[in-house]
Design an enzyme around this catalytic site. Sequence first.
Site, PDB file in Angstrom:
ATOM      1  CB  SER A   1      -1.435  -6.256   0.785  1.00  0.00           C
ATOM      2  OG  SER A   1       0.102  -6.385   0.186  1.00  0.00           O
ATOM      3  CE  LYS A   2       0.227  -0.759   6.781  1.00  0.00           C
ATOM      4  NZ  LYS A   2      -0.673  -1.082   7.645  1.00  0.00           N
ATOM      5  NE  ARG A   3       2.413  -9.296  -0.326  1.00  0.00           N
ATOM      6  CZ  ARG A   3       2.921  -9.887  -1.962  1.00  0.00           C
ATOM      7  NH1 ARG A   3       4.038  -9.769  -2.226  1.00  0.00           N
ATOM      8  NH2 ARG A   3       2.245 -10.213  -2.545  1.00  0.00           N
TER       9      ARG A   3
END
Length: 484
Positions: free
Chosen positions: A256-258
């Site tokens: 995911s984006k993190r």
Amino acid sequence: MSDKKTIKTRFAPSPTGYMHIGNLRTALYSYLLSKSQGGKFILRIEDTDQERLVEGAVDVIIDTLKMTGIDYDEGPGVGGENGPYIQSQRKEIYMEYAKKLIDSGHAYYCFCTAERLQALHDDNSFGGYDRHCRDLPKEEVEKNLAQGKPFVIRQKMPLEGKTSYVDEVYGEVEMDNSELQDQILIKADGFPTYNFCHVIDDYLMGVTHVVRGNEYLTSTPKYCLLYDAFGWERPKYVHLPLLMGKDAEGNVSKLSKRHGAVSFQDLVNTGYLPEAIVNYIALLGWSPKDSTEEFFTMEELKKAFTMDMLSKSPSVFDYDKLKWFNSEYIKKLSDEDYEKKVLPILAEICPDNIDTKKLAGLLKTRIATFHEIKEKVDFILERLPMESDLYTNKKNKTTPEVCKVILEECLPILEGISNWSNDDLFAALKQYSADSERKAGAVMWAVRIAVARLAVTPGGATELMEVLGKDESIDRIKQAISEL
Ligand code: GLU
């Protein structure tokens, strides 16, 4: 007659506005599965969730497939005999098939109001829809329809027994039918649910292998029951494990984006080449048979891909590895293609006196992404503060004092050079080193530090001076002398 059916696979994204790397991998594997066996590949847009529509999202999908070389034989913009390929344009088809299921006793109208369903939901013992409308008398159904009462259509699941199928990656998957909800096939707005329309489309479009993320692994028995209800042959299922990401603490979770950029577009925008991205993600869940080869063009992937080499263990997306692939792909670019990408970036950041073509050449083997260019050439754009320690180099036996003398002696030689080229500069400094009986390494070190003001540089002293031009180089050397 051969009973071997032509393989047909599809990629069926929902238009979310971006292409997650995991989705792109699904598209790639689906494409490769078909193309490795001379089959056909379809693009189908699954946009029946009208509340989630994002403008321009279909273009993102089509552009991504174009850029990555995943070309489809049937789909939006290309056409085909099974179109339209955008589900919102196929509404009537789904209704027709839902009614067939009602007639054959595999589905039913449900008139439960939103309030009733909410009350059910609020009840602590909620175990899903209570099948209230499953056995409504025919007359009541007809009366409700005649009155124009809103309805949904639900699948009538068998209450006993088990449903199983064999997934090509995960093996046998079996569910107790009693655990299967009477899921909605057609919603109150007349649009079908994903659960229904993808089955209808996969059948009507002749899909032989359904390749998709493993979030559908356990709902697939429900889809199998739909095939069975229609009396259709089930397709083969190929569910793919999740793509994972690793955070700074080493914890692994769904990518995911993190973890970093996760859409294809973001990766391209941060300086990755589509070919490198495709090559890297091809290996995230698949490996070539009897080979440790890591580099594959799309054509090579089409030849090498086999379904039995798909892995069911989740792969971790490794940004460093992608970077490495990218740097290798940059090195492999033809000079023409490379310059097409790099010169516009350099033109934007470099002053006129800089020979950007030469600079581009120096960078080619030294960058992992195009985004690194700015930081790599910062020392050319502006003179960094000088740290005199840089002149000290053990191997070349240089100190600031020695370097000062070298620079003072080289300055008039350099000023006298009319053809400011790497070759002539190199020859002149070599000559000076011979005449002065100083090590060539020491001479090059002193000059490089004076003009670059940096320990590690893309290119040596004379290459950098060629890029900087005569005036700027001489000026930097003069400044260096005065500072020493
Ligand atoms: N539209 C679904 C998704 O994007 C596709 C699943 C499938 O391939 O069947 O998750």
